[in-house]
Design a protein around this motif. Structure first.
Motif: not given
Length: 303
Positions: A9-21
């Motif tokens: 799930l963590a890997i999937i969430m990271l791949r879904m991140i499209r915006d940089l903090d």
């Protein structure tokens, strides 16, 4: 099995991140500038652990390692080098948007400490741009040597300071690095005199220890011509060929010579660092800090 599910799930969430903090980006840029997580933590008023976690988080988001360690400290990887320039541009745009949107609400007074040699050179465009962007802010300019400005910031008599320091660990944010150079009258003879006549703005000048150390190591006799805290008088003694002096290369007047072939000792590089108070920074000072970052970033790009 449950651990594997959470990892997936963590890997999937990271791949879904499209915006940089932007917080992660600012931490990355500061760490790159300082080449040290400890120094970056001091500049950002964070713990070293927090800086390390933020860098790690950004590496996870990008799927790339950004730093590697060598004997001199942290060094950017190729991916880190590719990111750095774009990260600086992101921060400039972020700060510019915030400054413009908040501009109408920023008022009050900001007390800015600036070294004598920078106020009329590198920082003149910054002061002008800030005054135009925030007409409701009253700017109080304090000109002094860098050690005096550091003391004033610690005492709370100024709100932020631009300070010249030898390149190395610093609690400030590095804005640019420049060469410290010998300066003399064009075609003058003062550079050849022995003992060497030296004009320094003040005995508290940030450059003074480095200059005197270089002269001593070189075995070069010298004498003081002027030391009373007046940049115009120092410039006059150099223009009149009564003495030589030392300035950052970017601040040398066009009618004076940078002395590279007069048998004078090499001098160390200095950084121009932005120092903010350890306590909360008021909006007017935050906006001014943003203008300084943007202005000197443009200078670096043009140089």
């Amino acid at each position: 099995m449950q651990c594997l599910i959470w990892f997936a799930l963590a890997i999937i969430m990271l791949r879904m991140i499209r915006d940089l903090d932007m917080t992660l980006i600012r931490t990355f840029v500061t760490t790159a500038d300082k080449a040290s997580m400890t120094a970056a933590a001091n500049a950002l008023h964070l713990t070293q652990g927090a800086v390390s976690q933020q860098v790690k988080r950004l590496e996870e988001v990008l799927g790339q390692s950004l730093f590697e360690r060598d004997r001199r400290g942290l060094r950017l990887t190729r991916s880190g080098e590719r990111l750095l320039d774009k990260a600086r541009r992101l921060l400039r745009l972020n700060d510019e948007i915030l400054a413009e949107i908040r501009g109408g609400a920023v008022a009050g007074r900001v007390r800015v400490g600036v070294p004598y040699d920078l106020v009329g050179t590198l920082l003149a465009p910054v002061l002008k741009a800030y005054a135009e962007a925030y007409p409701q802010v009253e700017i109080s300019l304090v000109c002094a040597s860098s050690p005096e400005l550091a003391a004033a910031l610690a005492a709370g008599t100024i709100d932020l300071a631009v300070i010249e320091e030898r390149v190395g660990p610093s609690p400030g944010e590095c804005l640019l690095i420049d060469r410290l150079v010998w300066v003399g009258a064009r075609g003058g003879a003062a550079r050849l005199k022995r003992p060497l006549p030296v004009s320094i703005v003040a005995d508290t000048c940030a450059f003074r220890p480095a200059v005197l150390s270089a002269l001593a190591e070189h075995g070069l006799d010298w004498r003081t011509v002027f030391e009373n805290g007046n940049i115009d008088a120092t410039t006059a003694t150099v223009r009149s060929d009564l003495a030589v002096t030392t300035w950052l290369a970017s601040t040398v007047p066009a009618d004076l010579d940078i002395l590279s072939d007069a048998g004078l000792p090499a001098l160390p590089n200095f950084s121009v660092n932005l120092h903010l108070p350890k306590h909360a920074t008021q909006p007017a000072a935050q906006a001014f800090a943003g203008h300084i970052r943007e202005g000197l970033s443009r200078y670096r790009q043009a140089a």
